[in-house]
Scaffold this active site. Sequence first.
Site, PDB file in Angstrom:
ATOM      1  CE  LYS A 125      35.148  19.232  43.744  1.00 59.41           C
ATOM      2  NZ  LYS A 125      33.757  19.753  43.846  1.00 59.41           N
ATOM      3  NE  ARG A 152      31.845  14.639  40.174  1.00 62.49           N
ATOM      4  CZ  ARG A 152      32.377  15.791  39.767  1.00 62.49           C
ATOM      5  NH1 ARG A 152      33.637  15.850  39.429  1.00 62.49           N
ATOM      6  NH2 ARG A 152      31.644  16.881  39.725  1.00 62.49           N
ATOM      7  NE  ARG A 190      30.491  27.168  38.670  1.00 61.77           N
ATOM      8  CZ  ARG A 190      30.957  25.984  39.067  1.00 61.77           C
ATOM      9  NH1 ARG A 190      31.855  25.908  40.015  1.00 61.77           N
ATOM     10  NH2 ARG A 190      30.491  24.881  38.535  1.00 61.77           N
ATOM     11  NE  ARG A 219      30.467  23.931  34.744  1.00 62.06           N
ATOM     12  CZ  ARG A 219      31.137  23.274  35.693  1.00 62.06           C
ATOM     13  NH1 ARG A 219      32.212  23.812  36.236  1.00 62.06           N
ATOM     14  NH2 ARG A 219      30.731  22.103  36.124  1.00 62.06           N
ATOM     15  NE  ARG A 247      27.203  19.965  38.344  1.00 65.85           N
ATOM     16  CZ  ARG A 247      27.728  21.184  38.419  1.00 65.85           C
ATOM     17  NH1 ARG A 247      26.986  22.251  38.168  1.00 65.85           N
ATOM     18  NH2 ARG A 247      28.986  21.337  38.738  1.00 65.85           N
TER      19      ARG A 247
END
Length: 214
Positions: free
Chosen positions: A13, A88, A127, A160, A171
């Site tokens: 996204k 969300r 990531r 992160r 998540r």
Amino acid sequence: MNLILLGPPGVGKGTQAKLLIDRFGIPQISTGDILRAAVKELTPMGAKAKGYMDSGALVPDEVVIGIVEERLAQADCQKGFILDGFPRTVPQADALGQVLSGMGKSIDHVVSLSVDKGELLKRLTGRRACANCGAGYHVDFAPSKVAGVCDACSGQLVQREDDKEETILNRLAVYEAQTAPLIAYYQAAGVLRSVDGLGTVEGVQSDILAAIRA
Ligand code: AMP
């Protein structure tokens, strides 16, 4: 154009939003980015949000709804906006509808991006971001020239906190339980455009453009 990018963490996204900003000249509103900045700046809102974010849970609706309401009132959202990571939950979507209708606006398109869970895990665990300038990397798909060091500013690349595998699984479960119902919600509203998120960044971008022009 008022757009929502919907999809699980790691689907792309944020990456796609950045390309759409350049194309349409409208801002990206990422509640995740706004919350991370608040945590970094040690604001009261950041202190409240941190525990939820570190565990992969959602920050309470009233906090994020307040953030988005304030952001949408700013001048640069007049021509349109790209919501990334919001709404969300169904209550967030209801609140967004009310805020927009109070401004005489509505959502034009909800682009729902999807890829399978194995791919999401690969994307999220690899990531990395520069702790200094924020530039994004991926250990396999977009590595820096020197491992762990930012190409742009030589800052240290970090993961992160919520991209650790255990938190990612949480998540993804939170997404399935609380966010995936928005697909049917926006389908019923007639604004849902489904796009396959697997493929090159450019290929997915052109599929998004085709979906919103169709
Ligand atoms: P993201 O960068 O979009 O993956 O968001 C990172 C984290 O910020 C999420 O795991 C949540 O803890 C929090 N967050 C971001 N957007 C929202 C939202 N719309 N509602 C609740 N929590 C959010």
